[in-house]
Motif scaffolding. Sequence first.
Motif, PDB file in Angstrom:
ATOM      1  N   PHE A 198       8.345 -28.349  -1.103  1.00  0.00           N
ATOM      2  CA  PHE A 198       8.215 -28.735   0.299  1.00  0.00           C
ATOM      3  C   PHE A 198       8.353 -30.249   0.411  1.00  0.00           C
ATOM      4  O   PHE A 198       8.585 -30.947  -0.573  1.00  0.00           O
ATOM      5  N   THR A 199       8.214 -30.775   1.597  1.00  0.00           N
ATOM      6  CA  THR A 199       8.278 -32.211   1.832  1.00  0.00           C
ATOM      7  C   THR A 199       7.172 -32.901   1.031  1.00  0.00           C
ATOM      8  O   THR A 199       6.019 -32.481   1.070  1.00  0.00           O
ATOM      9  N   THR A 200       7.546 -33.976   0.331  1.00  0.00           N
ATOM     10  CA  THR A 200       6.576 -34.638  -0.543  1.00  0.00           C
ATOM     11  C   THR A 200       6.453 -36.122  -0.232  1.00  0.00           C
ATOM     12  O   THR A 200       7.311 -36.717   0.416  1.00  0.00           O
ATOM     13  N   VAL A 201       5.381 -36.685  -0.741  1.00  0.00           N
ATOM     14  CA  VAL A 201       5.171 -38.121  -0.789  1.00  0.00           C
ATOM     15  C   VAL A 201       5.117 -38.461  -2.275  1.00  0.00           C
ATOM     16  O   VAL A 201       4.611 -37.672  -3.077  1.00  0.00           O
ATOM     17  N   ALA A 202       5.681 -39.613  -2.654  1.00  0.00           N
ATOM     18  CA  ALA A 202       5.814 -39.950  -4.074  1.00  0.00           C
ATOM     19  C   ALA A 202       5.169 -41.296  -4.381  1.00  0.00           C
ATOM     20  O   ALA A 202       5.027 -42.157  -3.517  1.00  0.00           O
ATOM     21  N   GLU A 203       4.797 -41.433  -5.648  1.00  0.00           N
ATOM     22  CA  GLU A 203       4.248 -42.696  -6.150  1.00  0.00           C
ATOM     23  C   GLU A 203       4.733 -42.883  -7.574  1.00  0.00           C
ATOM     24  O   GLU A 203       4.577 -42.004  -8.419  1.00  0.00           O
ATOM     25  N   SER A 204       5.348 -44.034  -7.830  1.00  0.00           N
ATOM     26  CA  SER A 204       5.816 -44.354  -9.177  1.00  0.00           C
ATOM     27  C   SER A 204       4.813 -45.252  -9.874  1.00  0.00           C
ATOM     28  O   SER A 204       4.059 -45.983  -9.230  1.00  0.00           O
ATOM     29  N   TYR A 205       4.820 -45.204 -11.191  1.00  0.00           N
ATOM     30  CA  TYR A 205       3.914 -46.023 -11.984  1.00  0.00           C
ATOM     31  C   TYR A 205       4.557 -46.334 -13.324  1.00  0.00           C
ATOM     32  O   TYR A 205       5.491 -45.660 -13.743  1.00  0.00           O
ATOM     33  N   GLU A 206       4.034 -47.356 -13.962  1.00  0.00           N
ATOM     34  CA  GLU A 206       4.588 -47.807 -15.231  1.00  0.00           C
ATOM     35  C   GLU A 206       3.935 -47.100 -16.400  1.00  0.00           C
ATOM     36  O   GLU A 206       2.723 -46.891 -16.410  1.00  0.00           O
TER      37      GLU A 206
END
Length: 179
Positions: A89-97
């Motif tokens: 479904f529609t998502t929200v994302a967060e990237s990290y190192e």
Amino acid sequence: MNDIELIRRTIRTVSDWPEPGVQFRDITPLLQDPRTFRVLIDQFVHRYFDARPDAIAGLDARGFIIGSVLAYELNVGFVPIRKKGKLPFTTVAESYELEYGSATVEMHTDAVKAGDRVLLIDDLIATGGTMMAGKRLLEKLGATVIEGAAIVDLPELGGSDRLRASGLALFTLVDFGGH
């Protein structure tokens, strides 16, 4: 032997995995023995029974195991925070190192609502990147992360210090020196 010592002794250490010099803390033996698994889950149930979060958010993938059982026991919903590209479904994302590169986690945009009090859970805190990304995702949608929880803390890798410095309260059952 008390419950925490039982948990500590049941965690398997796998030397030189996934690369030389790493002492991997494997929780799968905790899951294999029904008595030990119950003792493990009861530690979290007793901690959060009165605090009763609105939801439990589990980090991919071992956080799903502990988190979904805890959500069931507390009679609250479970929110999976997955690696990028795994949710339909529609998502929200967060990237990290990461130590060698970066990663992204996602959750559905309707997984929590503004004001929800959420417990964020994983099996282990190492550098803290995954849990920090999960915290940011939940906060993007207006939820409050009441605490981050894990079975194992590897304090020498600095993740728990970084998470606490960000304002996240943490609860872990055992810690292991080294990594």
